[in-house]
Scaffold this active site. Structure first.
Site, mmCIF file in Angstrom:
data_model
loop_
_atom_site.group_PDB
_atom_site.id
_atom_site.type_symbol
_atom_site.label_atom_id
_atom_site.label_comp_id
_atom_site.label_asym_id
_atom_site.label_seq_id
_atom_site.Cartn_x
_atom_site.Cartn_y
_atom_site.Cartn_z
ATOM 1 N N ASP A 105 -64.599 11.226 -19.742
ATOM 2 C CA ASP A 105 -65.325 12.498 -19.838
ATOM 3 C C ASP A 105 -64.452 13.671 -20.265
ATOM 4 O O ASP A 105 -64.702 14.816 -19.898
ATOM 5 C CB ASP A 105 -66.018 12.842 -18.497
ATOM 6 C CG ASP A 105 -66.956 11.741 -18.068
ATOM 7 O OD1 ASP A 105 -67.525 11.078 -18.945
ATOM 8 O OD2 ASP A 105 -67.119 11.554 -16.847
ATOM 9 N N LYS B 213 -64.602 13.522 -25.529
ATOM 10 C CA LYS B 213 -64.392 12.699 -26.737
ATOM 11 C C LYS B 213 -65.532 12.881 -27.738
ATOM 12 O O LYS B 213 -65.309 13.011 -28.931
ATOM 13 C CB LYS B 213 -64.269 11.210 -26.341
ATOM 14 C CG LYS B 213 -63.073 10.927 -25.427
ATOM 15 C CD LYS B 213 -63.053 9.485 -24.965
ATOM 16 C CE LYS B 213 -64.121 9.118 -23.976
ATOM 17 N NZ LYS B 213 -63.991 9.759 -22.657
ATOM 18 N N GLY C 31 -70.837 8.122 -21.739
ATOM 19 C CA GLY C 31 -71.794 9.196 -22.041
ATOM 20 C C GLY C 31 -71.028 10.249 -22.816
ATOM 21 O O GLY C 31 -70.192 10.946 -22.250
ATOM 22 N N HIS C 32 -71.253 10.312 -24.117
ATOM 23 C CA HIS C 32 -70.495 11.227 -24.972
ATOM 24 C C HIS C 32 -71.401 12.368 -25.435
ATOM 25 O O HIS C 32 -72.398 12.127 -26.109
ATOM 26 C CB HIS C 32 -69.909 10.472 -26.177
ATOM 27 C CG HIS C 32 -68.871 9.469 -25.782
ATOM 28 N ND1 HIS C 32 -68.194 8.674 -26.669
ATOM 29 C CD2 HIS C 32 -68.380 9.128 -24.558
ATOM 30 C CE1 HIS C 32 -67.336 7.911 -26.014
ATOM 31 N NE2 HIS C 32 -67.440 8.158 -24.733
ATOM 32 N N GLN D 202 -64.419 5.821 -22.082
ATOM 33 C CA GLN D 202 -63.705 5.933 -20.799
ATOM 34 C C GLN D 202 -62.358 6.638 -21.020
ATOM 35 O O GLN D 202 -62.263 7.456 -21.906
ATOM 36 C CB GLN D 202 -63.516 4.553 -20.131
ATOM 37 C CG GLN D 202 -64.809 3.950 -19.604
ATOM 38 C CD GLN D 202 -65.682 3.282 -20.653
ATOM 39 O OE1 GLN D 202 -65.216 2.424 -21.370
ATOM 40 N NE2 GLN D 202 -66.928 3.677 -20.739
#
Ligand code: GDP
Ligand code: IMO
Ligand code: MG
Length: 424
Positions: free
Chosen positions: A13, A16, A40-41, A222
């Site tokens: 988080d 990215k 979750g980007h 990650q």
């Protein structure tokens, strides 16, 4: 041309998604090499916030090819939902998305196993995203997993049933109730949907692109401290989140890796269980959480917050061969009069080190901090590096010196435009 790799240096988080979206106009191809829907980007532009889980963050740029590599684990149901959410935007996803036939499939029963294993661990649970990541990688390594290419074979259903039967047997040993019917129906519908996309031999695809002089950005998921080999084991994810993972997860030879962009927050967060030496349990930690809107983009869980951790960052930079650093969320620290940096750890025998012990669970470390004066002002009107307040400039220069790597981007807000380039 070489493949540049962008990856998170902390516990995920780091931002990215934002930076891949920002950098992607410079590239012809963006490729994911590991992880899956646990990621979750977040991307923000034109006043809209998008969260991608399995689709690479280059998808909003019309001329970029996006690849889901063999190292990824893919849930067809989540994939379908993600694609449908993109429908309203002009993304041309069917033309621009290429999925490896070697990508592992997450089955509905993998998700159940994830839940059963976590429940059985009680208060020792990993804090998994419950997307079936661990059990799917487990089956890959056990050489029994199903891959995207299998959906094209006549006996896919047979292969599916064989693996599912095995999972159902394992589940019978656990105190875990479930009903798989509805998710299974969605799974088969999503498998048909998946067939509409370009399923390719992505290692050939990527190497052909390289030979044709295309520029490629590999998008990590990650963070290094969640890496299965080097992270805070066993509180990690089940893949290699490191630069090396880009080689095995895409089929790129090590000598084809170019720049390695390491991205980190100006502080530190972690979501899920496990050691976090600089975690703050006081109002300062709560303030960082509030200012940074630190809630998981996949699960919505609150993220634990603390000061930046240099021993951990140095470790991640060493393992990844980072060539440039990008510092994210500097604006979140705007409100603090004092900012701390953990420079070393004190171990249980009172020795001082800036190296990570092999285990952070049983071996407790006490962070040693250096204090900095905060800049204590808004960065809202800042458009160039030379407008940064002196205190922020000093903070950046200190980190750069300690980390022995240039910081070439400083992010001061979630939007694409809130990105400051720094000459290094
Ligand atoms: P990723 O998993 O590394 O892509 O990061 P996430 O999207 O899970 O979390 C990063 C969060 O921080 C998202 O909500 C972003 O919109 C947000 N973000 C990214 N960069 C910045 C920044 O510089 N400042 C602020 N305030 N928010 C940012
Ligand atoms: P992005 O790509 C932050 C964490 C989970 C849990 C551990 C194992 O958005 O940075 P898993 O579901 O992988 O078995 O969970 O890893 N985790 C993440 N934390 N960002 C992520 O991805 C994460 N993906 C997994 O919270 O502690
Ligand atoms: Mg995330």
């Amino acid at each position: 041309m070489k493949v540049d790799v962008l990856l998170g240096l902390q516990w995920g988080d780091e931002g990215k998604g934002k930076i891949v979206d920002f950098l992607s106009p410079k590239y012809n191809v963006v490729a994911r090499f590991q992880g899956g829907p646990n990621a979750g980007h977040t991307l923000e532009f034109d006043g809209i916030k998008h969260v991608l889980h399995q689709i690479p963050s280059g998808i909003f740029r019309p001329d970029i090819k996006n690849v889901i590599g063999n190292g990824v684990v893919l849930d067809p149901v989540i994939f379908k939902t993600e694609i449908e959410a993109l429908d309203q935007y002009n993304t041309n996803v069917e033309a621009n998305l290429f999925i490896s036939k070697k990508t592992q499939l997450i089955l509905p029963s993998h998700r159940l196993l994830d839940g059963a294993y976590e429940k059985a661990k009680g208060d020792k649970k990993i804090g998994s995203t419950l997307k079936g990541i661990g059990p799917t990688y487990q089956d890959k390594i056990a050489r029994v997993g199903l891959r995207v290419g299998d959906i094209l074979s006549d006996n896919f259903k047979e292969k599916y049933n064989k693996l599912k039967t095995k999972h159902v047997e394992i589940l019978s040993y656990y105190d875990f109730e479930y009903d798989i019917t509805e998710y299974e129906a969605q799974f088969f519908e999503a498998v048909e949907f998946l067939k509409k996309f370009k399923l390719v031999d992505s290692e050939y695809f990527i190497n052909n692109e390289l030979n044709a002089n295309s520029s490629i950005l590999a998008e990590g998921a990650q963070g290094s401290l969640l890496d299965v080999d080097f992270g805070s084991y066993p509180y990690v994810t089940s893949s290699n989140t490191m630069a090396a993972g880009a080689c095995t997860g895409l089929g790129i030879a090590p000598n084809k890796i170019g720049e390695v962009f390491g991205i980190f927050k100006a502080y530190c967060t972690r979501v899920g269980s496990g050691p976090f030496p600089t975690e703050l349990f006081d109002e300062v930690g709560e303030r960082i959480q509030k200012e940074g809107h630190e809630f998981g983009a996949t699960t919505g869980r609150p993220r634990r917050c603390g000061w930046i951790d240099l021993p951990a960052l140095k470790y991640a930079i060493m393992l990844n061969g980072v060539t440039q650093l990008f510092m994210m969320k500097a604006d979140v620290l705007n409100v603090f009069e004092e900012i701390k940096v953990c420079t070393h750890y004190k171990l249980e025998d009172n020795s001082i080190t800036d190296e990570l012990p092999h285990d952070l669970v049983d071996q407790k470390v006490e962070p040693i901090y250096k204090s900095f004066k905060g800049w204590n002002m808004s960065l809202e009107s800042t458009t160039e590096y030379n407008q940064f307040p002196t205190e922020l400039d000093e903070y950046i220069k200190f980190l750069e010196k300690e980390l022995e790597t240039p910081i070439s981007i400083v992010s001061i807000g979630p939007d694409r435009t809130e990105t400051i380039l720094r000459k290094v």
